[in-house]
Design a protein around this motif. Structure first.
Motif, short mmCIF file in Angstrom:
data_model
loop_
_atom_site.label_atom_id
_atom_site.label_comp_id
_atom_site.label_asym_id
_atom_site.label_seq_id
_atom_site.Cartn_x
_atom_site.Cartn_y
_atom_site.Cartn_z
N PHE A 58 0.80 -1.22 0.00
CA PHE A 58 0.00 0.00 0.00
C PHE A 58 0.84 1.28 0.00
N GLU A 59 2.16 1.15 -0.18
CA GLU A 59 3.06 2.31 -0.10
C GLU A 59 2.68 3.44 -1.05
N THR A 60 2.16 3.11 -2.19
CA THR A 60 1.86 4.15 -3.18
C THR A 60 0.55 4.87 -2.88
N HIS A 61 -0.16 4.42 -1.87
CA HIS A 61 -1.43 5.03 -1.52
C HIS A 61 -1.27 5.96 -0.32
N SER A 62 -2.04 7.02 -0.31
CA SER A 62 -1.97 7.98 0.78
C SER A 62 -2.54 7.36 2.07
N LYS A 63 -2.23 7.98 3.18
CA LYS A 63 -2.78 7.53 4.46
C LYS A 63 -4.30 7.58 4.42
N ARG A 64 -4.84 8.58 3.77
CA ARG A 64 -6.30 8.70 3.65
C ARG A 64 -6.89 7.48 2.94
N VAL A 65 -6.26 7.04 1.88
CA VAL A 65 -6.75 5.87 1.14
C VAL A 65 -6.59 4.62 1.99
N ARG A 66 -5.45 4.47 2.66
CA ARG A 66 -5.23 3.29 3.52
C ARG A 66 -6.25 3.26 4.66
N ASP A 67 -6.51 4.42 5.25
CA ASP A 67 -7.51 4.48 6.33
C ASP A 67 -8.90 4.13 5.81
N ALA A 68 -9.21 4.59 4.61
CA ALA A 68 -10.52 4.26 4.01
C ALA A 68 -10.61 2.76 3.73
N ASP A 69 -9.51 2.18 3.26
CA ASP A 69 -9.49 0.73 3.03
C ASP A 69 -9.73 -0.02 4.33
N TRP A 70 -9.09 0.43 5.40
CA TRP A 70 -9.27 -0.20 6.71
C TRP A 70 -10.73 -0.10 7.15
N GLU A 71 -11.33 1.05 6.91
CA GLU A 71 -12.74 1.25 7.25
C GLU A 71 -13.63 0.27 6.48
N VAL A 72 -13.37 0.11 5.20
CA VAL A 72 -14.14 -0.84 4.39
C VAL A 72 -13.92 -2.26 4.89
N LEU A 73 -12.69 -2.60 5.24
CA LEU A 73 -12.45 -3.93 5.80
C LEU A 73 -13.28 -4.14 7.06
N GLY A 74 -13.40 -3.12 7.88
CA GLY A 74 -14.25 -3.22 9.06
C GLY A 74 -15.69 -3.49 8.69
N GLN A 75 -16.16 -2.85 7.63
CA GLN A 75 -17.53 -3.09 7.17
C GLN A 75 -17.69 -4.52 6.65
N ILE A 76 -16.67 -5.02 5.99
CA ILE A 76 -16.70 -6.40 5.51
C ILE A 76 -16.75 -7.37 6.68
N VAL A 77 -15.98 -7.09 7.73
CA VAL A 77 -16.01 -7.93 8.92
C VAL A 77 -17.41 -7.89 9.54
N ASP A 78 -17.99 -6.70 9.64
CA ASP A 78 -19.36 -6.58 10.16
C ASP A 78 -20.33 -7.43 9.33
N THR A 79 -20.18 -7.39 8.02
CA THR A 79 -21.04 -8.17 7.14
C THR A 79 -20.83 -9.67 7.37
N ALA A 80 -19.58 -10.08 7.53
CA ALA A 80 -19.28 -11.49 7.79
C ALA A 80 -19.94 -11.94 9.09
#
Length: 86
Positions: A58-80
């Protein structure tokens, strides 16, 4: 981080930690018959994300993008969790 991957996953301590998550999932309404599978899948998703980040994927992505990805992963976990409640 490589030490995390080198740690055995079948120790008593590792099992206790997984058991805690299984118990938490049961408290969240996941039936006992599905809680262990939910734990395996959730743990795998989280570990995969952590490995990707540590490996520089994820080095080429900004912290904002990485944080958003983490947020989406949290939503995926909630869905699971929701899927395993049924």
């Amino acid at each position: 981080f490589p030490l995390l991957l080198a740690r055995p996953a079948r120790t008593d301590n590792a099992r206790r930690r997984r058991d805690l998550l299984v118990d938490l999932l049961r408290q969240l309404g996941v039936p006992a018959s599905r809680a262990a599978r939910a734990e395996r899948l959730i743990s795998t998703m989280i570990l995969g994300f952590a490995v990707s980040e540590a490996a520089g994927r994820f080095e080429t992505h900004s912290k904002r993008v990485r944080d958003a990805d983490w947020e989406v992963l949290g939503q995926i976990v909630d869905t699971a969790i929701d899927l395993h409640r049924r």
